[in-house]
Design an enzyme around this catalytic site. Structure first.
Site, mmCIF file in Angstrom:
data_model
loop_
_atom_site.group_PDB
_atom_site.id
_atom_site.type_symbol
_atom_site.label_atom_id
_atom_site.label_comp_id
_atom_site.label_asym_id
_atom_site.label_seq_id
_atom_site.Cartn_x
_atom_site.Cartn_y
_atom_site.Cartn_z
ATOM 1 N N ASP A 119 -24.645 -13.885 -42.091
ATOM 2 C CA ASP A 119 -24.975 -12.718 -42.882
ATOM 3 C C ASP A 119 -24.069 -12.758 -44.116
ATOM 4 O O ASP A 119 -23.037 -13.439 -44.105
ATOM 5 C CB ASP A 119 -24.709 -11.463 -42.050
ATOM 6 N N ASP A 158 -23.458 -9.670 -46.686
ATOM 7 C CA ASP A 158 -22.745 -8.419 -46.942
ATOM 8 C C ASP A 158 -21.870 -8.026 -45.755
ATOM 9 O O ASP A 158 -22.324 -8.000 -44.612
ATOM 10 C CB ASP A 158 -23.734 -7.296 -47.235
#
Length: 351
Positions: A145, A147
């Site tokens: 991922d 963020d």
């Protein structure tokens, strides 16, 4: 009885814990899970485990966790990167300044997340099982991922704040990452609040370069050296993720993310709903596609949110590692195969 546990954090700063039976008094610290605690306790007592460590001391040490975020400095410019308009026309934005971790001692402490007593029973997943370690070490591909994992910020929140809608958008982000609303609903609602133009996005990228999480560059490099392929799978936007990928040396074809759309005048018109990451269940779809196309036997997903946890299912990711170094979402971390607060733990486990 008085205990003194002395160590250092990821920046090499001294760490001291003192316990005079109860309660624990700790100086500003960084504690990477319970592994570091066990190591320090053994060095002082010669005891193999800290199972006999007083409960009040253990709780105090864990509850005092403070995770530092390093300072960053500009590292130059990147090449131009493409975006798209609603009619498919390619528009090149750049050059974009970027920030990467430095060795500066001017770091700042952040992301303080006390652990409540109700959480202590779930901390056993900070110590990976042999099966988890085996899967991690033999992984063919590792998907990150972006963020609050690869970067210390939530990109859409930062862009919204830049446009003057930060608070309202951040509330939607928290709901989406916690899994309380469908991702596609939260994404559309957030963008509708500030409708960024192409020129605004370009200005934002120039003035707010991405900030990488401590240790991520070293981890990605270690994974590459170990023969593992790295992917970035994000509910964020390609316009903001391409510069991050450039820093890390991740090819654009290894990015799965959303696409902001603009008309010929540069006005915001929406986002590409055909991207798998634009909706709930999108990350599992992306991981499954990666696995099928390349024939990977073992795939790992690393992230902090509910959409990352979704990828841990048959035919997708074999292992989910929750990174809590920026945001600790208990509903997610409790279901992770492995919970880490420091990427150094993952690096060391590959050696």
């Amino acid at each position: 009885m008085v205990f003194h546990l002395v160590g250092s954090n990821v920046n090499g700063w001294p760490v001291t814990f003192t316990n005079r039976v109860s309660p624990v008094v700790a100086s500003p610290i960084f504690l990477s899970g319970t592994q570091e605690l066990k190591k320090r306790y053994y060095s002082l007592t010669g005891t193999e485990t800290c199972s006999n460590l007083p409960v009040n001391l253990m709780e105090g040490l864990i509850s005092a966790r403070i995770i530092p975020i390093r300072g960053y400095s500009s590292q130059g410019n990147t090449a131009l990167f493409p975006t798209h308009t609603s009619n498919g026309r390619r528009v090149f934005c750049g050059p974009i300044k970027m920030m990467a971790p430095t060795n500066s001692s001017n770091s700042k402490a952040g992301s303080v997340k006390p652990i409540t007593a109700s959480s202590l029973g779930r901390l056993d997943n900070t110590l990976p099982s042999k099966e988890v370690l085996d899967l991690w070490q033999k992984a063919d591909a590792v998907c990150f991922d972006v963020d609050s994992t690869v970067c210390v910020d939530e990109g859409i929140d930062e862009l919204a704040e830049f446009c003057g809608a930060g608070k309202a958008v951040a509330e939607w982000t928290a709901r989406a990452m916690g899994g309380s609303v469908p991702f596609e609903e939260a994404l559309a609602a957030r963008l509708e609040l500030f409708k960024p133009s192409l020129s605004t996005v370009q200005d934002f990228l120039e003035k707010r370069p991405p900030r990488l999480s401590p240790g991520i560059m070293e981890l990605v490099q270690k994974l590459k050296e170990s023969g593992k392929t790295v992917y970035l799978i994000s509910g964020g936007f390609r316009q903001m993720i391409n510069p991050v990928a450039s820093i890390l040396g991740v090819p654009t074809e290894n990015i799965f993310a959303n696409q902001l759309l603009f008309n010929d005048s540069g006005e915001f018109t929406g986002f590409d709903v055909n991207e798998p990451t634009s909706r709930s269940g999108g990350k599992p779809t992306a991981v499954e596609l990666i696995r099928k196309v390349h024939g990977y036997k073992t795939v790992v997903m690393i992230g902090d949110g509910a959409t990352d946890l979704e990828a841990r299912r048959p035919g997708c990711a074999d292992l989910f590692i929750c990174y809590g170094g920026v945001q600790l979402r208990e509903a997610v971390s409790a279901k992770a195969d492995w919970l880490v607060y420091n990427f150094k733990d993952l690096i060391n486990s590959l050696e």
